[in-house]
Write a protein that holds these residues in place. Structure first.
Motif, mmCIF file in Angstrom:
data_model
loop_
_atom_site.group_PDB
_atom_site.id
_atom_site.type_symbol
_atom_site.label_atom_id
_atom_site.label_comp_id
_atom_site.label_asym_id
_atom_site.label_seq_id
_atom_site.Cartn_x
_atom_site.Cartn_y
_atom_site.Cartn_z
ATOM 1 N N TRP A 56 2.524 11.670 -5.699
ATOM 2 C CA TRP A 56 1.664 12.818 -5.902
ATOM 3 C C TRP A 56 0.525 12.774 -4.897
ATOM 4 C CZ3 TRP A 56 1.878 8.583 -9.021
ATOM 5 C CH2 TRP A 56 0.702 7.897 -9.280
ATOM 6 N N HIS A 57 -0.203 13.865 -4.848
ATOM 7 C CA HIS A 57 -1.323 13.969 -3.924
ATOM 8 C C HIS A 57 -2.567 14.341 -4.711
ATOM 9 C CE1 HIS A 57 -3.874 15.452 -0.659
ATOM 10 N NE2 HIS A 57 -3.182 14.610 0.085
ATOM 11 N N ALA A 58 -3.598 13.534 -4.593
ATOM 12 C CA ALA A 58 -4.872 13.794 -5.264
ATOM 13 C C ALA A 58 -5.984 13.425 -4.284
ATOM 14 C CB ALA A 58 -4.971 12.979 -6.544
ATOM 15 N N SER A 102 1.143 0.523 -6.873
ATOM 16 C CA SER A 102 0.959 1.840 -6.269
ATOM 17 C C SER A 102 0.337 1.643 -4.902
ATOM 18 C CB SER A 102 0.083 2.737 -7.137
ATOM 19 O OG SER A 102 -1.214 2.204 -7.274
ATOM 20 N N LYS A 133 -1.715 3.698 -1.982
ATOM 21 C CA LYS A 133 -2.514 4.908 -1.763
ATOM 22 C C LYS A 133 -2.849 5.005 -0.285
ATOM 23 C CE LYS A 133 -4.292 4.372 -6.366
ATOM 24 N NZ LYS A 133 -5.362 3.844 -7.171
ATOM 25 N N SER A 167 -2.307 10.660 -0.537
ATOM 26 C CA SER A 167 -0.932 10.521 -1.018
ATOM 27 C C SER A 167 -0.808 9.217 -1.790
ATOM 28 C CB SER A 167 0.043 10.512 0.154
ATOM 29 O OG SER A 167 -0.026 11.741 0.826
ATOM 30 N N ARG A 223 7.455 7.596 -8.288
ATOM 31 C CA ARG A 223 6.612 8.773 -8.499
ATOM 32 C C ARG A 223 5.709 8.942 -7.285
ATOM 33 N NH1 ARG A 223 3.171 9.570 -13.259
ATOM 34 N NH2 ARG A 223 1.934 7.963 -12.288
#
Length: 97
Positions: free
Chosen positions: A24-26, A90, A92, A29, A22
């Motif tokens: 996503w960008h918040a 994850s 980041k 990245s 998965r």
């Protein structure tokens, strides 16, 4: 980096099981890789990004490893990484300018 994360997930998962990626960008990245691997206990999860550390389940599995499978992507991305409560690593990237 992605090669290390995927290789690690596949290597420590039962044959034919799913590996999920998965992204996503918040504000930065984020890439998360999860698998149906052998799992690890809380004590191992705390050390999963320590150089040369191998979880007790990995050592019991008899699968050869160096303990660098998650360390290398973390270092090479110059990112922060932490196992989540689901044990899915994850990575980041630094915040976007």
């Amino acid at each position: 980096m992605l090669d290390n994360l995927l290789s690690n997930a596949i290597k420590y998962s039962p044959a034919g099981s799913a590996v999920t990626i998965r992204g996503w960008h918040a504000g930065r990245s984020i890439l998360e890789v999860s698998d149906a691997g052998y799992g690890m206990d809380d004590a191992d999860r705390i050390r999963v990004f320590d150089r040369f550390f191998r979880s007790s389940s990995a050592r019991r599995s008899g699968i050869h490893g160096t303990g660098l499978g998650l360390v290398v992507p973390r270092k090479s991305s110059n990112a922060t990484a932490a196992p989540s409560t689901s044990a899915a690593p994850s990575v980041k990237a630094p915040p976007s300018p």
